[in-house]
Design a protein around this motif. Structure first.
Motif, PDB file in Angstrom:
ATOM      1  N   PRO A 231       0.823  -1.211   0.000  1.00  0.00           N
ATOM      2  CA  PRO A 231       0.000   0.000   0.000  1.00  0.00           C
ATOM      3  C   PRO A 231       0.856   1.260   0.000  1.00  0.00           C
ATOM      4  N   GLY A 232       0.272   2.336  -0.492  1.00  0.00           N
ATOM      5  CA  GLY A 232       1.009   3.586  -0.644  1.00  0.00           C
ATOM      6  C   GLY A 232       1.624   4.084   0.644  1.00  0.00           C
ATOM      7  N   ARG A 233       0.918   3.913   1.763  1.00  0.00           N
ATOM      8  CA  ARG A 233       1.421   4.406   3.045  1.00  0.00           C
ATOM      9  C   ARG A 233       2.732   3.723   3.432  1.00  0.00           C
ATOM     10  N   LYS A 234       2.799   2.411   3.198  1.00  0.00           N
ATOM     11  CA  LYS A 234       4.030   1.692   3.541  1.00  0.00           C
ATOM     12  C   LYS A 234       5.147   2.018   2.548  1.00  0.00           C
ATOM     13  N   MET A 235       4.818   2.134   1.271  1.00  0.00           N
ATOM     14  CA  MET A 235       5.839   2.464   0.282  1.00  0.00           C
ATOM     15  C   MET A 235       6.389   3.874   0.507  1.00  0.00           C
ATOM     16  N   GLU A 236       5.532   4.793   0.960  1.00  0.00           N
ATOM     17  CA  GLU A 236       6.015   6.141   1.245  1.00  0.00           C
ATOM     18  C   GLU A 236       7.086   6.109   2.330  1.00  0.00           C
ATOM     19  N   VAL A 237       6.859   5.291   3.358  1.00  0.00           N
ATOM     20  CA  VAL A 237       7.833   5.170   4.440  1.00  0.00           C
ATOM     21  C   VAL A 237       9.126   4.532   3.928  1.00  0.00           C
ATOM     22  N   VAL A 238       8.998   3.479   3.128  1.00  0.00           N
ATOM     23  CA  VAL A 238      10.178   2.837   2.554  1.00  0.00           C
ATOM     24  C   VAL A 238      11.019   3.856   1.790  1.00  0.00           C
ATOM     25  N   ASN A 239      10.355   4.699   1.009  1.00  0.00           N
ATOM     26  CA  ASN A 239      11.064   5.653   0.167  1.00  0.00           C
ATOM     27  C   ASN A 239      11.630   6.835   0.941  1.00  0.00           C
ATOM     28  N   ARG A 240      10.967   7.219   2.038  1.00  0.00           N
ATOM     29  CA  ARG A 240      11.376   8.445   2.734  1.00  0.00           C
ATOM     30  C   ARG A 240      12.292   8.208   3.926  1.00  0.00           C
ATOM     31  N   MET A 241      12.388   6.994   4.417  1.00  0.00           N
ATOM     32  CA  MET A 241      13.395   6.703   5.439  1.00  0.00           C
ATOM     33  C   MET A 241      14.773   6.680   4.801  1.00  0.00           C
ATOM     34  N   GLY A 242      15.760   7.090   5.566  1.00  0.00           N
ATOM     35  CA  GLY A 242      17.121   7.030   5.066  1.00  0.00           C
ATOM     36  C   GLY A 242      17.728   5.658   5.278  1.00  0.00           C
ATOM     37  N   SER A 370      15.855  10.711   7.807  1.00  0.00           N
ATOM     38  CA  SER A 370      16.206  11.869   6.992  1.00  0.00           C
ATOM     39  C   SER A 370      15.282  13.032   7.344  1.00  0.00           C
ATOM     40  N   PRO A 371      15.597  14.244   6.884  1.00  0.00           N
ATOM     41  CA  PRO A 371      14.704  15.374   7.171  1.00  0.00           C
ATOM     42  C   PRO A 371      13.279  15.171   6.675  1.00  0.00           C
ATOM     43  N   SER A 372      13.077  14.326   5.664  1.00  0.00           N
ATOM     44  CA  SER A 372      11.734  14.110   5.130  1.00  0.00           C
ATOM     45  C   SER A 372      11.057  12.865   5.692  1.00  0.00           C
ATOM     46  N   THR A 373      11.720  12.163   6.617  1.00  0.00           N
ATOM     47  CA  THR A 373      11.145  10.947   7.183  1.00  0.00           C
ATOM     48  C   THR A 373      10.044  11.293   8.175  1.00  0.00           C
ATOM     49  N   THR A 380       5.202   2.574  11.301  1.00  0.00           N
ATOM     50  CA  THR A 380       4.403   2.329  10.097  1.00  0.00           C
ATOM     51  C   THR A 380       4.983   1.162   9.299  1.00  0.00           C
ATOM     52  N   LEU A 381       6.305   1.126   9.188  1.00  0.00           N
ATOM     53  CA  LEU A 381       6.955   0.024   8.475  1.00  0.00           C
ATOM     54  C   LEU A 381       6.680  -1.306   9.173  1.00  0.00           C
ATOM     55  N   ALA A 382       6.516  -1.277  10.501  1.00  0.00           N
ATOM     56  CA  ALA A 382       6.304  -2.497  11.277  1.00  0.00           C
ATOM     57  C   ALA A 382       4.865  -3.000  11.236  1.00  0.00           C
ATOM     58  N   GLU A 383       3.918  -2.202  10.718  1.00  0.00           N
ATOM     59  CA  GLU A 383       2.516  -2.613  10.724  1.00  0.00           C
ATOM     60  C   GLU A 383       2.296  -3.862   9.871  1.00  0.00           C
ATOM     61  N   PRO A 384       1.580  -4.868  10.382  1.00  0.00           N
ATOM     62  CA  PRO A 384       1.326  -6.088   9.606  1.00  0.00           C
ATOM     63  C   PRO A 384       0.511  -5.796   8.348  1.00  0.00           C
ATOM     64  N   LEU A 385       0.711  -6.622   7.350  1.00  0.00           N
ATOM     65  CA  LEU A 385      -0.062  -6.546   6.112  1.00  0.00           C
ATOM     66  C   LEU A 385      -0.652  -7.938   5.897  1.00  0.00           C
ATOM     67  N   GLU A 393      15.956  -3.835  11.986  1.00  0.00           N
ATOM     68  CA  GLU A 393      16.269  -2.636  12.764  1.00  0.00           C
ATOM     69  C   GLU A 393      15.444  -1.419  12.345  1.00  0.00           C
ATOM     70  N   ALA A 394      15.120  -1.292  11.065  1.00  0.00           N
ATOM     71  CA  ALA A 394      14.390  -0.112  10.585  1.00  0.00           C
ATOM     72  C   ALA A 394      12.951  -0.073  11.076  1.00  0.00           C
ATOM     73  N   THR A 395      12.452  -1.192  11.622  1.00  0.00           N
ATOM     74  CA  THR A 395      11.073  -1.223  12.125  1.00  0.00           C
ATOM     75  C   THR A 395      10.995  -0.928  13.619  1.00  0.00           C
ATOM     76  N   HIS A 396      12.135  -0.640  14.250  1.00  0.00           N
ATOM     77  CA  HIS A 396      12.127  -0.359  15.690  1.00  0.00           C
ATOM     78  C   HIS A 396      12.074   1.152  15.904  1.00  0.00           C
ATOM     79  N   SER A 397      11.098   1.618  16.650  1.00  0.00           N
ATOM     80  CA  SER A 397      10.851   3.054  16.780  1.00  0.00           C
ATOM     81  C   SER A 397      11.927   3.796  17.552  1.00  0.00           C
ATOM     82  N   THR A 398      12.641   3.110  18.429  1.00  0.00           N
ATOM     83  CA  THR A 398      13.646   3.805  19.240  1.00  0.00           C
ATOM     84  C   THR A 398      15.055   3.228  19.120  1.00  0.00           C
ATOM     85  N   TYR A 399      15.185   1.978  18.712  1.00  0.00           N
ATOM     86  CA  TYR A 399      16.509   1.358  18.588  1.00  0.00           C
ATOM     87  C   TYR A 399      16.874   1.094  17.134  1.00  0.00           C
TER      88      TYR A 399
END
Length: 427
Positions: A231-242, A370-373, A380-385, A393-399
């Motif tokens: 879905p677009g919401r998850k792809m947006e996060v994939v693209n905007r995270m550094g 990144s500044p745009s993340t 959001t990346l961690a949400e089940p589909l 590691e990229a799915t952990h909100s603090t670590y």
């Protein structure tokens, strides 16, 4: 892996355990007896480093002490200021440094070294964050990331590695792990529907799938890997995270470093450049990779090695160079910066460079904000589909960016499977 014949195993990937309190990796390493007898033996303290100019002369100790104090205050003020007026972390460091220089009424010589120290510190911070530069990092990343309290640079004991730790963790399930098959397609549906996973060799049907590939692989392959598309919401996060690349350049010498430099500390040598000032540093594909080298550091596992760390395009560039060129380039840097004050240190005889950026199985090292993340990107990346779950590691909100974050995220998703199956959780 070993860098030289007869050498010890060294860490090609993660180097340290970051903190003790609440750090699952620290607890596992202690449980398996993989920690050194003295946990502080390899700790890095910037106050113990030797700071050198590009001509090999040593930066005055009083100036270094002043900069350590100033930048310590700058980091402390991160939590006290509103960062909304800063578009990135580098902009905050620059503005806060200029404010402190004015507030402390420092002399001209202290002001002149401040710009050089800023650029050294920016290279170090980019390497920690996994970003090309700290001007590519969100201003509040260091607030969203949470440290486990304690020593941030714990190394495993001599002869132990992260690879060995992970193999110990998985030794009871390795007979059920299928290696050597690359996933090419994940066909999924709604919650409760089975997932079909196609590899280069076969097709698997699963009740659940936990996706643990790196964010770098998702950036490159998510568009064609999932059917239906994400879905677009998850792809947006994939693209905007550094997601950045860190390279280690292992430099072998014909002697043990401590034999000719008996007083060397784990903090090693830090390199400052006089011509650099307060302008944002460039790290582009056309920037010579040596400009990204901010110091050389002893390898805690192999006494004949010094290590250089690089991030972003500089890391990708050095990954592609032939070993002879890397050796020639780094020998020139050592001759200019180290040899004048350390004539007993011979020139290196070989180099070895990691390849996280060029590997199609990783496509980089770890994530950053990144500044745009969006602030909620990791969650959001961690949400089940449906029956497709997400870890890494990229799915952990603090670590994010850490091994302990990656391990915790795997346990989180294992618990999610158990909960859905109405079985007792393990964490």
């Amino acid at each position: 892996d070993m860098v030289r014949e007869g050498g010890s195993l060294v860490e090609f990937g993660a180097q340290w355990i970051h903190g003790q309190d609440g750090n699952v990796v620290y607890n596992i390493a202690r449980q398996f007896g993989l920690l050194p007898a003295e946990e502080s033996s390899g700790s890095v303290s910037e106050s113990e480093a030797i700071y050198l100019w590009e001509d090999g002369s040593q930066v005055r100790e009083d100036l270094v002490e002043q900069m350590l104090m100033v930048f310590g205050s700058i980091e402390e003020n991160l939590e006290k200021q509103s960062l909304s007026s800063y578009s990135n972390l580098g902009q905050y460091y620059t503005a806060e440094l200029q404010r402190q220089l004015a507030e402390r009424n420092l002399q001209d010589q202290e002001r002149s070294v401040a710009g050089s120290y800023l650029q050294w510190y920016a290279r170090l911070q980019a390497s920690i964050d996994g970003a090309p530069t700290c001007w590519d990092t969100a201003a509040d990343q260091n607030l969203q990331y949470k440290e486990c309290e304690g020593n941030q640079t714990i190394t495993l004991g001599q002869g132990n590695t992260y690879q060995g730790l992970l193999e110990r963790m998985g030794e009871e399930v390795m007979d059920r792990v299928q290696l050597g098959e690359r996933v090419v397609k994940v066909r999924h549906g709604k919650q409760g529907q089975a997932v079909e996973v196609e590899t280069c060799g076969t097709v698997y049907h699963s009740e659940f799938v936990i996706v643990t590939v790196s964010l770098g692989v998702l950036k490159a392959e998510a568009g064609r890997m999932f059917d239906p598309p994400l879905p677009g919401r998850k792809m947006e996060v994939v693209n905007r995270m550094g997601f950045g690349t860190i390279a280690k350049v292992f430099i072998e010498f014909p002697v043990e470093i401590a034999e000719v430099l008996p007083d060397i500390k784990p903090a090693g040598f830090n390199f400052l450049r006089r011509e650099e000032g307060f302008s944002p540093r460039q790290n582009t594909p056309s920037t010579p990779w040596l400009e990204g080298v901010y110091g050389l550091y002893p390898d805690q596992a192999d006494p004949c090695l010094l290590v250089a760390w690089l991030s972003g395009p500089a890391a990708l560039q050095v990954e592609t160079l032939p070993p002879d060129q890397v050796l020639s380039d780094i020998s020139g840097l050592i001759s200019a910066v180290l040899s004048p004050s350390l004539p007993l240190l011979p020139l290196p005889i070989s180099t070895r460079v990691t390849s996280w950026g060029g590997s199609p199985l990783t496509r980089g090292s770890y994530s950053f904000l990144s500044p745009s993340t969006p602030p909620s990107a990791p969650s959001t990346l961690a949400e089940p589909l449906g029956q497709v779950l997400w870890a890494g590691e990229a799915t952990h909100s603090t670590y994010f960016s850490t091994v302990h974050g990656a391990v915790e995220s795997g346990w989180r998703e294992a618990d999610r499977v158990l909960t859905r199956c109405k079985l007792p959780t393990i964490v």
